[in-house]
Design a protein around this motif. Structure first.
Motif, mmCIF file in Angstrom:
data_model
loop_
_atom_site.group_PDB
_atom_site.id
_atom_site.type_symbol
_atom_site.label_atom_id
_atom_site.label_comp_id
_atom_site.label_asym_id
_atom_site.label_seq_id
_atom_site.Cartn_x
_atom_site.Cartn_y
_atom_site.Cartn_z
ATOM 1 N N ALA C 155 0.829 -1.205 0.000
ATOM 2 C CA ALA C 155 0.000 0.000 0.000
ATOM 3 C C ALA C 155 0.865 1.257 0.000
ATOM 4 C CB ALA C 155 -0.905 0.001 1.225
ATOM 5 N N ASP C 156 0.293 2.323 -0.567
ATOM 6 C CA ASP C 156 0.978 3.620 -0.547
ATOM 7 C C ASP C 156 0.605 4.423 0.698
ATOM 8 O OD1 ASP C 156 2.308 3.483 -3.204
ATOM 9 O OD2 ASP C 156 0.236 3.216 -3.843
ATOM 10 N N ALA C 157 -0.470 4.015 1.352
ATOM 11 C CA ALA C 157 -0.854 4.605 2.630
ATOM 12 C C ALA C 157 -1.798 3.620 3.314
ATOM 13 C CB ALA C 157 -1.545 5.943 2.446
ATOM 14 N N ILE C 158 -1.912 3.749 4.634
ATOM 15 C CA ILE C 158 -2.820 2.878 5.393
ATOM 16 C C ILE C 158 -3.867 3.769 6.050
ATOM 17 C CG2 ILE C 158 -2.990 1.292 7.346
ATOM 18 C CD1 ILE C 158 0.092 0.733 6.744
ATOM 19 N N GLU C 159 -5.124 3.396 5.877
ATOM 20 C CA GLU C 159 -6.205 4.190 6.470
ATOM 21 C C GLU C 159 -6.890 3.352 7.555
ATOM 22 O OE1 GLU C 159 -8.729 6.840 4.000
ATOM 23 O OE2 GLU C 159 -10.363 5.480 4.507
ATOM 24 N N ILE C 160 -6.679 3.735 8.806
ATOM 25 C CA ILE C 160 -7.341 3.042 9.915
ATOM 26 C C ILE C 160 -8.765 3.573 9.994
ATOM 27 C CG2 ILE C 160 -7.346 2.629 12.393
ATOM 28 C CD1 ILE C 160 -4.317 3.029 12.377
ATOM 29 N N VAL C 161 -9.723 2.707 9.725
ATOM 30 C CA VAL C 161 -11.117 3.146 9.694
ATOM 31 C C VAL C 161 -11.728 2.963 11.076
ATOM 32 C CG1 VAL C 161 -13.371 2.852 8.616
ATOM 33 C CG2 VAL C 161 -11.290 2.528 7.261
ATOM 34 N N VAL C 162 -12.013 4.084 11.724
ATOM 35 C CA VAL C 162 -12.705 4.033 13.010
ATOM 36 C C VAL C 162 -14.202 4.059 12.755
ATOM 37 C CG1 VAL C 162 -13.027 5.180 15.232
ATOM 38 C CG2 VAL C 162 -10.780 5.181 14.147
ATOM 39 N N GLY C 163 -14.608 4.816 11.767
ATOM 40 C CA GLY C 163 -16.028 4.876 11.446
ATOM 41 C C GLY C 163 -16.225 5.530 10.097
ATOM 42 N N GLN C 164 -17.464 5.488 9.603
ATOM 43 C CA GLN C 164 -17.772 6.162 8.354
ATOM 44 C C GLN C 164 -19.024 6.998 8.541
ATOM 45 O OE1 GLN C 164 -18.580 1.922 6.406
ATOM 46 N NE2 GLN C 164 -19.276 3.528 5.050
ATOM 47 N N GLY C 165 -19.165 8.024 7.709
ATOM 48 C CA GLY C 165 -20.231 8.996 7.886
ATOM 49 C C GLY C 165 -21.621 8.402 7.838
ATOM 50 N N LYS C 230 -9.597 7.479 9.712
ATOM 51 C CA LYS C 230 -10.885 7.919 9.166
ATOM 52 C C LYS C 230 -11.967 7.807 10.233
ATOM 53 C CE LYS C 230 -14.375 6.951 5.637
ATOM 54 N NZ LYS C 230 -14.690 6.251 4.388
ATOM 55 N N VAL C 231 -12.726 8.887 10.423
ATOM 56 C CA VAL C 231 -13.836 8.854 11.375
ATOM 57 C C VAL C 231 -15.114 9.336 10.705
ATOM 58 C CG1 VAL C 231 -12.389 9.172 13.418
ATOM 59 C CG2 VAL C 231 -13.299 11.174 12.265
ATOM 60 N N MET C 253 -12.364 12.858 7.459
ATOM 61 C CA MET C 253 -13.626 13.154 8.139
ATOM 62 C C MET C 253 -14.763 12.927 7.157
ATOM 63 S SD MET C 253 -14.953 14.286 11.027
ATOM 64 C CE MET C 253 -13.428 14.757 11.830
ATOM 65 N N ASP C 254 -15.623 11.963 7.470
ATOM 66 C CA ASP C 254 -16.678 11.553 6.546
ATOM 67 C C ASP C 254 -18.032 11.992 7.095
ATOM 68 O OD1 ASP C 254 -17.776 10.249 4.334
ATOM 69 O OD2 ASP C 254 -17.843 8.294 5.325
#
Lengths: 298, 227, 441
Positions: C155-165, C230-231, C253-254
């Motif tokens: 991956a070119d970046a890692i996105e830790i997903v805490v939540g989505q909008g 990501k939240v 921020m979603d």
């Protein structure tokens, strides 16, 4: 969200080293709580004397001639030992209530951190290392103590928002986690006449325990009922004049490690906090069970 | 035997050194001293090397391990061997919560006790705990085997998928959709093999098997209370 | 005899036909409504803001001659290899499983041609999207489906997903129709079962633990790539501050208009706050911590046009992410499938039963015949065109406001049409110098 440390000494020969051991544990928990730090330390109680720990943002001004003014106001002998923004006020006799009242009039800017026979609370905004150094916590002696490093979640980074919170004479509480019904509970407790100074969720937890105990519950009973009445995630460590206790919520997500030897019982949010304690390699190390109250006393 | 002092030389150097070991390395044996409860020790390894950690560790020791054998001569913090792919991780002491979480493969052995959420969302890893495990263990466990020589805490196997759970001692309570199942010869064989690989002298015949009732596999309003 | 005059039937605003139909559906099936997409109700949005173009007090830039930069670098705080993008519009996380492999390929082709990144979703990384995406963000989700260190390092970046909008605080349940052999294998699940997703990560809870999780991911990936957090927008000030304290390079921020593959309708419409309302508190948190522009802010949820992009950036975001709009660009809800939408009991523009896997446009499906309807090359070209148009639009606005880079847009370039938007964006109502809550009034 935070780091917690606690140390309860069984071996009196370690008492001169309590501050040193606890400060090192506290500094290890910096990553978990870089915003503020605090410590409650239970030093030697002197028969017939009561201690008040107070804090002021204008210590030089507020502490000057305070012992004289306070002594005149409450009609008892008073001595004061200033320590940076904090001071320990020694009162002859059970005068804590009168002294609190008098302080509110004489020095309205002063905050009372704790009162009791043995407890002293020191807490300030800043990195744990800086906080321990400014109060020279490493030089303090005592029988047990609790420390806390804070990563503020939803309330302000202030001295009032730092832990420990005093919950009554010689009682204090620290918390890791996040309570989700603290607003409703704060309103209920304030209707019951309980004073709550900050918007911090932990202070509500502390006030809740105080209120329960004022209504006749023992500390153990108050902790038991907290499992029912508090909503959210918590690991609590509480201190009393001669002991300390631990309780975790039923989900028990927030970490907690305990160690016990012949010499002490220790608590840490992580094992890292315990690694430099004497004899740790042979200690009994375990995690407190969820929804279970643990208590040790002298 | 190569030795690395975490306290003196830092975590980054440790992981960079161990991760740089290749398939055909000659330096197959490593000793890690002074872990002092540090987090993320020996994570992301991907070579058949043998690493011994002399002391207790913090969170995520041996996280995402592939191929390597990591032994901890002490206890481990939360999330030991999380998302392990292959290889072996052996903990001489106790493990904190989330041991072997989401692991896809390999073998995790806990010689002491494991606390809550052992094997949460496991996806193929085999976990053998010589002692007891805490509450909510094997929550949403998808595949693999969890073997417990001692007792299990509350809500074992809640919302379980296809992982197989074997417990020798008592189970405080079963979670939603987890039931006791018949121990068939193929299970005894799997279990016996795991016990011997994990260095346990427990007898497979003394265990009970638990698995998914598969009642939650497709939504039914009459099961809503279980969600 | 004359008929007595009667009152015309009055439809209840509270019990509308739509609400009543949902009550009947719930009563008949015994399950809440599950659907894809984001909030459909009207909420205060970027449309309620206007730009103050230059005139005499400020000078505009010439559209075709004078430079207006669009590049953005994400992850400059700790990562050795930050992500450099040509445009500040990225593609949000959407899973293989929710989308077909061809749809993922089309997203990769379109985004790469436009010089921006795509993002995986719940269900792991597919060769299709890795192969066709020059910059790929790998989501680290509570389910950890398909998570492995090899993909992590690709991956070119890692996105830790805490939540989505669409569902802050929620896990979810994806009904079994779409769990095909390949999806089931990637997720280690039996075929055809409902997939229940956890609402919390399995091995950490809270910002103090998140800090340690981020440390582990950095140690595994050698501190090379940025780590996003990501939240779902609910308490943007605190969540942003805590993501920063936990060590994030980028905060995503979603808002509540952000889409989802499938979740409860009640969650989509009633939990979370509008995207517009989330930006200023998030920026405030970054400013209070002294890391605005050092920790980048990516805003998503309901971004559709270059004007939306320019407004989000003016309010302090560094980039935006699009999901629903990208799917529409690929061909989602295209009127050419109207007859088939009718057969499914819906109509063009309203189709949201993505979890059922019967998407006539062949995007949100695992059915090979339906999926074959999408040509990934052609769809990728459409996405590239659309991304280029959005960028040109944003540049047009920035130039008109006198800015030589999109990032020089500022809140003072904006005014609001409504009290709600003025309060949420903290920009004055048009023609005034006042917004609700402004001190000194």
């Amino acid at each position: 969200m935070c780091g917690i440390v606690g140390l309860f000494l069984k071996d009196k020969s370690l008492e001169p080293k309590l501050g040193e051991l606890l400060s090192a544990m506290l500094i290890t928990m910096t990553d978990r709580g870089p915003d503020s730090a605090g410590i409650a330390i239970y030093g030697d109680a002197v028969d017939g004397q009561t201690k008040l720990t107070v804090q002021s943002d204008n210590a030089a001004k507020d502490f000057a001639s305070l012992s004289k003014d306070l002594s005149e106001a409450i009609g008892a002998s008073v001595s004061l030992q200033a320590n940076d923004t904090h001071a320990v006020i020694l009162l002859d006799g059970p005068k804590a209530g009168a002294a609190r009242q008098a302080l509110a009039e004489l020095r309205p800017e002063i905050r009372v951190m704790s009162d009791g026979d043995a407890i002293e609370i020191y807490k300030e905004v800043g990195l744990p290392k800086d906080v321990t150094e400014r109060f020279n916590l490493a030089g303090m002696r005592g029988s047990h103590g609790i420390g806390h490093t804070r990563m503020a979640t939803e309330s302000a980074v202030t001295t009032e928002g730092a832990h420990p919170f005093s919950t009554g004479a010689d009682q204090c509480l620290v918390h890791n986690g996040s309570l989700s019904n603290h607003n409703v509970l704060r309103r209920k407790l304030m209707r019951e006449g309980v004073q709550i100074g900050s918007m911090n969720d932990t202070e509500v937890g502390a006030a809740y325990l105080t209120w329960k105990m004022q209504n006749g519950a023992s500390l153990g009973e108050a902790l038991e009922s907290s499992l029912e009445d508090l909503d959210g995630f918590f690991t609590f460590v509480v201190g009393t004049k001669d002991g300390f206790g631990v309780v975790r919520d039923p989900i028990a997500c927030k970490p907690a490690v305990m160690a016990e030897t012949e010499q002490y019982v220790a608590f840490g949010s992580e094992y890292r906090a315990l690694v430099d304690l004497p004899g740790i390699d042979n200690a009994r190390v375990w995690e407190p069970e969820p929804a279970t109250v643990y208590f040790w006393s002298h | 035997m190569q030795s690395y002092d975490v306290a003196a030389d830092g975590l980054r150097g440790l992981n960079a050194t161990l991760q740089a070991q290749k398939q055909e390395t000659n330096q197959t044996r490593w000793e890690v001293v002074n872990p002092k409860g540090s987090h993320a020790i020996a994570v992301g390894l991907d070579a058949p090397i043998d690493v011994t950690v002399k002391g207790s560790t913090g969170y995520y020791c041996a996280g995402m391990n592939k191929q390597a054998t990591v032994r901890v001569e002490g206890s481990v913090g939360p999330g030991v061997a999380e998302n392990m792919m292959s290889g072996t991780v052996i903990v001489d002491g106790d493990a904190s919560q989330y041991a072997g979480a989401t692991g896809h493969g390999g073998l995790l052995v806990i010689k002491g006790n494991a606390s809550s959420r052992c094997g949460i969302s496991m996806k193929g890893i085999d976990i053998v705990v010589h002692g007891n495990i805490g509450h909510m263990s094997a929550f949403m466990a998808q595949a693999g085997n969890l073997v417990v020589c001692g007792d299990a805490g509350d809500a074992l196997g809640d919302s379980l998928y296809e992982a197989k759970l074997f417990v020798r001692g008592s189970v405080k309570s079963l979670g939603a959709d987890c039931i006791e199942k018949e121990m068939r010869p193929e299970h005894l064989e799997t279990l016996g093999d795991l016990l011997s690989r994990a260095g346990s002298d427990a007898r497979a015949e003394d265990f009970r098997r638990y698995g998914s009732a598969r009642e939650l596999y497709n939504f039914d309003i009459d099961n809503a209370a279980a969600y | 005899m004359d008929k007595t005059p009667g009152t015309l039937p009055i439809q209840s605003a509270t019990f509308s036909n739509s609400i009543n139909s949902e009550i009947r559906r719930a009563a008949a099936t015994g399950i809440y409504d599950i659907r894809g997409g984001g909030a459909k109700r009207r909420v205060p949005h970027f449309d309620d803001l206007l730009f103050l173009g230059a005139s005499v007090s400020r000078y505009p830039l010439e559209g075709y001659r004078e430079r207006c930069g669009t590049s953005v670098v994400l992850g400059t705080r700790f990562a050795k290899k930050p992500i450099e993008l040509d445009i500040p519009v990225t593609i949000a996380g959407m899973s293989f499983g929710a989308l077909s492999g061809r749809a993922k390929e089309a997203l990769g082709r379109g985004a790469s041609a436009a010089g921006t990144s795509t993002t995986t979703g719940d269900g792991g990384m597919t060769p299709e999207e890795r192969g066709h995406s020059t910059k790929l963000v790998y989501q680290y989700l509570p389910s950890r489906y398909g998570m492995n260190p090899d993909d992590l390092r690709k991956a070119d970046a890692i996105e830790i997903v805490v939540g989505q909008g669409a569902k802050p605080g929620g896990g979810g349940m994806l009904l079994g129709q779409k769990i095909s052999d390949r999806v089931a294998e990637m997720r280690t699940l039996p075929k055809g079962i409902d997939q229940r997703s956890a609402c919390r990560h399995p091995d950490w809870t809270g910002p103090d633990d998140l800090e340690i999780k981020i440390l582990e991911l950095r140690e595994i990936t050698g501190w090379q790539v940025p780590i996003y957090v990501k939240v779902g927008a609910t308490r943007p000030y605190y969540d942003t501050a805590l993501a920063v304290k936990a060590g994030a390079d980028v905060v995503v921020m979603d808002g509540m208009q952000g889409g989802t593959a499938a979740t409860q309708d009640v969650f989509i419409e009633h939990v979370g706050i509008p995207t517009l309302a989330s930006i200023r508190p998030a920026v405030q948190a970054l400013q209070d911590l002294g890391v605005h522009r050092e920790v980048q802010l990516v805003i998503s949820g309901g971004i559709r046009t270059g004007a939306d992009v320019a407004k989000a950036l003016a309010l302090g975001a560094d980039a935006v992410a699009i999901g629903t709009a990208a799917l529409v660009a690929l061909g989602d809800n295209d009127p050419k499938w109207e007859a088939e939408y009718q057969e499914l009991g819906t109509t063009t523009g309203a189709y949201d039963d993505w979890h059922e896997g019967r998407d006539p446009a062949g995007i949100t499906t695992q059915d090979p015949e339906l999926a074959a309807r999408l040509d990934p090359v052609e769809a990728g070209r459409r996405l590239r065109n659309y991304l280029k148009v959005m960028t040109l639009e944003a540049q047009t606005i920035a130039r008109a406001c006198g800015h030589n880079h999109l990032h020089n847009l500022e809140p003072e370039d904006l005014c609001a049409l409504t009290m709600e938007a003025a309060a949420m964006a903290k920009v004055p109502l048009a023609g005034t110098d006042w917004y609700p809550g402004k001190p000194g009034f």
